[in-house]
Design an enzyme around this catalytic site. Structure first.
Site, PDB file in Angstrom:
ATOM      1  N   GLU A  72      28.893  10.307 -25.260  1.00 25.92           N
ATOM      2  CA  GLU A  72      29.572  10.005 -23.973  1.00 25.92           C
ATOM      3  C   GLU A  72      30.781   8.782 -23.945  1.00 25.92           C
ATOM      4  O   GLU A  72      30.279   7.786 -23.743  1.00 25.92           O
ATOM      5  CB  GLU A  72      28.435   9.497 -22.865  1.00 25.92           C
ATOM      6  CG  GLU A  72      27.305   8.560 -23.689  1.00 25.92           C
ATOM      7  CD  GLU A  72      26.451   8.377 -22.834  1.00 25.92           C
ATOM      8  OE1 GLU A  72      26.490   7.509 -21.833  1.00 25.92           O
ATOM      9  OE2 GLU A  72      25.114   8.172 -23.315  1.00 25.92           O
ATOM     10  N   TYR A 103      36.852   2.186 -19.388  1.00 27.74           N
ATOM     11  CA  TYR A 103      36.910   1.440 -18.023  1.00 27.74           C
ATOM     12  C   TYR A 103      37.789   0.525 -17.927  1.00 27.74           C
ATOM     13  O   TYR A 103      37.629  -0.587 -18.882  1.00 27.74           O
ATOM     14  CB  TYR A 103      35.301   0.927 -17.729  1.00 27.74           C
ATOM     15  CG  TYR A 103      34.411   2.125 -18.587  1.00 27.74           C
ATOM     16  CD1 TYR A 103      33.793   2.775 -17.607  1.00 27.74           C
ATOM     17  CD2 TYR A 103      33.971   2.120 -19.754  1.00 27.74           C
ATOM     18  CE1 TYR A 103      32.866   4.104 -18.064  1.00 27.74           C
ATOM     19  CE2 TYR A 103      33.318   2.968 -20.226  1.00 27.74           C
ATOM     20  CZ  TYR A 103      32.534   3.977 -19.490  1.00 27.74           C
ATOM     21  OH  TYR A 103      31.720   4.953 -19.863  1.00 27.74           O
ATOM     22  N   HIS A 149      16.676   7.618 -22.883  1.00 28.32           N
ATOM     23  CA  HIS A 149      16.856   7.286 -24.035  1.00 28.32           C
ATOM     24  C   HIS A 149      15.727   7.387 -25.241  1.00 28.32           C
ATOM     25  O   HIS A 149      14.723   6.592 -24.961  1.00 28.32           O
ATOM     26  CB  HIS A 149      17.145   5.627 -24.200  1.00 28.32           C
ATOM     27  CG  HIS A 149      18.461   5.366 -23.358  1.00 28.32           C
ATOM     28  ND1 HIS A 149      18.677   3.929 -23.222  1.00 28.32           N
ATOM     29  CD2 HIS A 149      19.461   6.143 -22.853  1.00 28.32           C
ATOM     30  CE1 HIS A 149      20.050   4.257 -22.470  1.00 28.32           C
ATOM     31  NE2 HIS A 149      20.391   5.445 -22.338  1.00 28.32           N
ATOM     32  N   HIS A 176      23.077   8.562 -27.563  1.00 32.66           N
ATOM     33  CA  HIS A 176      21.768   8.155 -27.792  1.00 32.66           C
ATOM     34  C   HIS A 176      20.856   9.471 -28.007  1.00 32.66           C
ATOM     35  O   HIS A 176      21.181  10.424 -27.159  1.00 32.66           O
ATOM     36  CB  HIS A 176      21.155   7.374 -26.520  1.00 32.66           C
ATOM     37  CG  HIS A 176      21.305   7.821 -25.360  1.00 32.66           C
ATOM     38  ND1 HIS A 176      20.725   8.770 -24.764  1.00 32.66           N
ATOM     39  CD2 HIS A 176      22.172   7.475 -24.386  1.00 32.66           C
ATOM     40  CE1 HIS A 176      21.085   9.075 -23.483  1.00 32.66           C
ATOM     41  NE2 HIS A 176      22.137   8.192 -23.016  1.00 32.66           N
ATOM     42  N   HIS A 235      26.600   0.060 -14.904  1.00 29.91           N
ATOM     43  CA  HIS A 235      25.348   0.309 -14.312  1.00 29.91           C
ATOM     44  C   HIS A 235      25.537   0.156 -12.706  1.00 29.91           C
ATOM     45  O   HIS A 235      24.368  -0.100 -12.224  1.00 29.91           O
ATOM     46  CB  HIS A 235      24.394  -0.510 -15.065  1.00 29.91           C
ATOM     47  CG  HIS A 235      24.015  -0.187 -16.511  1.00 29.91           C
ATOM     48  ND1 HIS A 235      23.599  -1.096 -17.330  1.00 29.91           N
ATOM     49  CD2 HIS A 235      24.179   0.912 -17.138  1.00 29.91           C
ATOM     50  CE1 HIS A 235      23.242  -0.514 -18.611  1.00 29.91           C
ATOM     51  NE2 HIS A 235      24.038   0.879 -18.278  1.00 29.91           N
ATOM     52  N   HIS A 266      30.128   0.235 -24.664  1.00 29.43           N
ATOM     53  CA  HIS A 266      28.841   0.824 -24.952  1.00 29.43           C
ATOM     54  C   HIS A 266      29.125   1.775 -26.157  1.00 29.43           C
ATOM     55  O   HIS A 266      30.035   1.827 -26.979  1.00 29.43           O
ATOM     56  CB  HIS A 266      28.267   1.566 -23.765  1.00 29.43           C
ATOM     57  CG  HIS A 266      29.358   2.897 -23.273  1.00 29.43           C
ATOM     58  ND1 HIS A 266      29.351   3.814 -23.939  1.00 29.43           N
ATOM     59  CD2 HIS A 266      29.836   2.867 -22.166  1.00 29.43           C
ATOM     60  CE1 HIS A 266      30.039   4.691 -23.255  1.00 29.43           C
ATOM     61  NE2 HIS A 266      30.451   4.249 -22.232  1.00 29.43           N
ATOM     62  N   ASP A 272      21.130  14.404 -18.886  1.00 31.87           N
ATOM     63  CA  ASP A 272      21.812  13.226 -18.961  1.00 31.87           C
ATOM     64  C   ASP A 272      23.303  13.455 -18.685  1.00 31.87           C
ATOM     65  O   ASP A 272      24.037  13.333 -19.999  1.00 31.87           O
ATOM     66  CB  ASP A 272      21.409  12.105 -20.044  1.00 31.87           C
ATOM     67  CG  ASP A 272      22.245  10.788 -19.771  1.00 31.87           C
ATOM     68  OD1 ASP A 272      22.775  10.670 -18.965  1.00 31.87           O
ATOM     69  OD2 ASP A 272      22.082  10.112 -20.893  1.00 31.87           O
ATOM     70  N   ASP A 318      26.700  10.077 -12.935  1.00 30.83           N
ATOM     71  CA  ASP A 318      25.889   9.924 -14.449  1.00 30.83           C
ATOM     72  C   ASP A 318      24.643  10.175 -13.798  1.00 30.83           C
ATOM     73  O   ASP A 318      23.898   9.335 -13.144  1.00 30.83           O
ATOM     74  CB  ASP A 318      26.060   8.673 -14.798  1.00 30.83           C
ATOM     75  CG  ASP A 318      25.163   8.386 -16.209  1.00 30.83           C
ATOM     76  OD1 ASP A 318      24.376   9.488 -16.443  1.00 30.83           O
ATOM     77  OD2 ASP A 318      25.460   7.547 -16.956  1.00 30.83           O
ATOM     78  N   GLU A 358      30.070  12.878 -20.289  1.00 31.54           N
ATOM     79  CA  GLU A 358      29.137  13.003 -21.206  1.00 31.54           C
ATOM     80  C   GLU A 358      28.327  14.410 -21.191  1.00 31.54           C
ATOM     81  O   GLU A 358      28.052  14.957 -19.992  1.00 31.54           O
ATOM     82  CB  GLU A 358      27.896  11.911 -20.517  1.00 31.54           C
ATOM     83  CG  GLU A 358      26.620  12.027 -21.428  1.00 31.54           C
ATOM     84  CD  GLU A 358      25.610  10.768 -20.673  1.00 31.54           C
ATOM     85  OE1 GLU A 358      25.631  10.853 -19.421  1.00 31.54           O
ATOM     86  OE2 GLU A 358      24.815  10.412 -21.468  1.00 31.54           O
ATOM     87  N   ASP A 403       0.716  -1.178   0.017  1.00 31.70           N
ATOM     88  CA  ASP A 403      -0.046   0.038  -0.025  1.00 31.70           C
ATOM     89  C   ASP A 403       0.850   1.119  -0.038  1.00 31.70           C
ATOM     90  O   ASP A 403       0.348   2.412   0.171  1.00 31.70           O
ATOM     91  CB  ASP A 403      -0.993  -0.005   1.180  1.00 31.70           C
ATOM     92  CG  ASP A 403      -2.393   0.469   0.662  1.00 31.70           C
ATOM     93  OD1 ASP A 403      -2.648   0.370  -0.579  1.00 31.70           O
ATOM     94  OD2 ASP A 403      -3.044   1.060   1.561  1.00 31.70           O
ATOM     95  N   ARG A 422      34.028   8.513 -17.899  1.00 29.77           N
ATOM     96  CA  ARG A 422      33.198   8.564 -18.695  1.00 29.77           C
ATOM     97  C   ARG A 422      32.769  10.327 -18.799  1.00 29.77           C
ATOM     98  O   ARG A 422      32.995  10.850 -17.715  1.00 29.77           O
ATOM     99  CB  ARG A 422      31.758   8.063 -18.671  1.00 29.77           C
ATOM    100  CG  ARG A 422      30.442   8.280 -19.752  1.00 29.77           C
ATOM    101  CD  ARG A 422      29.734   7.398 -19.920  1.00 29.77           C
ATOM    102  NE  ARG A 422      28.690   7.143 -18.709  1.00 29.77           N
ATOM    103  CZ  ARG A 422      28.852   6.261 -17.629  1.00 29.77           C
ATOM    104  NH1 ARG A 422      29.537   5.188 -17.969  1.00 29.77           N
ATOM    105  NH2 ARG A 422      28.029   6.252 -16.717  1.00 29.77           N
TER     106      ARG A 422
END
Ligand SMILES: [Mn+2]
Length: 439
Positions: free
Chosen positions: A384, A388, A361, A354, A243, A350, A271, A260, A408, A40, A406
């Protein structure tokens, strides 16, 4: 009484524009399914981007049928008003409020959808609808199409054909209007300022969660309705996990911090990724890898202009980052052979970016009829590149292990190049070192 906060002419204009693409047909778009309630407890609801794009409507359990050139042209099915439910769950506009406040030609209670929809669709020659977003609605739609067929008697016609609504709307959403660009720039600026605040806050001993909190605080203080996506705040080796979103470590002296994160503003999202040292000072090894990624990012930004194809940016990222890997001693051999064997994916798994818009995305085709599509003015996307190098990668030079970077930015294609909408957050080493930890 609640009032919509958006100017309804924006949505009427969009319906008109998409209507011109589908004359004779009808478009059916449904609300995002409501999140499952856990004991709930409610989770925040966000409208399906396509339905919001065409209506400004934010309630769940709703469906739009658009029949360009017919009367009524815009029809919605929405939840009935319900005083008891409304005391628990909040205000509902109901069908009347939908017509009056949202300038929809005709609105019905959602429980009348399967009864009314066949009447509305019997006059059209095809239906634009996205299958597999909502299974229950898919079944209802199948039944409705069968009813429409039966209504036409023994004419021999089969079911109305279904065309993909997301492809149709994606093409329209891909090219941003002036109004949309205003929202995008604001989402980007709020995101950028949030990153700046997070940089200033960071020093050895703060937790990734605290940094996440600084970002969110800043976003909400500046008018953001929600975060654009779950943020990644990854220190040290965690930055090499693409991720990572546990965000539960302590940021340590000597480590890099990769963030990120993006704010959503009026249904448009930023982003941004930045990577900087927790201590405020890059080590020589960190600086070398960082500069390599930054150089690639700048080269790609310089290359963007109308007419070039998005795939070229991917290929350019792969090529330049592979050069960097060779340079840093991460890979050895002939560049073309390495790329042929996808060896670069070990450190850059990657793509280069995008589409960006209402969804992080965002909608829109990257290829048209198997041909990579050329960029056009007012397309927005991310650039981006990253490298790594996992801590346990024994084949990498030891000094680079555990470094994940990274960078971006969010850009808009202009008539001759690109506009960087996230340029107010620093990315040069000297500028980062001036800001990090300087609360
Ligand atoms: Mn991105």
């Amino acid at each position: 009484m609640r009032k919509p906060t958006f100017d309804m002419s924006i949505f009427a204009e969009r319906r008109k524009k998409v209507g011109q693409e589908i004359t004779g047909g009808a478009l059916v778009v449904s609300a995002h399914p409501e999140h499952i309630r856990n004991h709930d407890v409610h989770h925040p609801y966000r409208q399906d981007s396509n339905l919001f794009y065409l209506t400004g409507w934010e309630e769940p359990e709703s469906i739009l049928i658009l029949r360009p050139g017919m009367n009524p042209e815009s029809v919605m099915f929405v939840r009935r008003r319900d005083p008891e439910r409304e005391t628990w769950d909040g205000f509902r506009y109901g069908p009347e409020g939908c017509e009056r406040e949202f300038k929809i030609d005709k609105a019905y209670p959602i429980d009348e959808f399967t009864k009314v929809a066949p009447q509305l669709l019997k006059e059209v020659d095809r239906v634009y609808y996205r299958l597999y977003k909502n299974k229950e609605l898919d079944e209802q739609m199948a039944g409705i199409l069968q009813t429409v067929k039966q209504m036409s008697g023994r004419t021999g016609y089969g079911l109305l054909s279904i065309h993909d609504a997301d492809t149709l709307l994606g093409e329209q959403r891909l090219i941003k209007s002036e109004y949309e660009l205003t929202q995008m720039r604001e989402a980007c600026e709020i995101s950028a300022q949030g990153h700046l605040a997070a940089m200033r806050f960071t020093r050895p001993g703060v937790t990734e969660r605290q940094v996440q909190g600084v970002l969110a605080h800043h976003f909400y203080m500046k008018g953001s309705a929600r975060e654009g996506y779950h943020p990644i705040v990854a220190s040290g080796n965690a930055a090499t996990t693409l991720h990572y979103n546990f965000n539960d470590q302590v940021c340590k002296d000597g480590d890099l911090l990769l963030i990120d994160a993006g704010a959503e503003y009026n249904y448009y999202t930023g982003d941004i990724t930045r990577t900087f040292p927790v201590s405020g000072k890059f080590t020589d090894e960190q600086a070398r890898v960082y500069e390599a990624v930054l150089k690639v990012q700048k080269a790609i930004l310089d290359y963007v202009k109308p007419g070039i194809v998005f795939k070229d940016l991917h290929d350019m990222g792969t090529s330049l980052l592979t050069d960097a890997m060779l340079d840093l001693g991460l890979l050895s051999g002939r560049k073309d052979d390495l790329i042929q064997a996808l060896a670069q994916k070990k450190y850059y798994p990657h793509g280069i970016g995008h589409w960006l818009g209402m969804d992080v995305h965002d909608a829109g085709l990257y290829y048209k009829k198997n041909e990579p599509r050329p960029l056009e003015a007012n397309m927005c996307f991310t650039v981006e590149p990253g490298l790594y190098i996992p801590a346990d990668d024994s084949s990498a030079p030891a000094k680079y292990r555990g470094i994940g970077i990274r960078i971006e930015d969010n850009i808009r294609v202009t008539s001759s190049g690109c506009e960087n909408m996230t340029s107010s957050v620093p990315k040069e080493i000297a500028d980062l070192e001036k800001v990090v930890g300087k609360a």
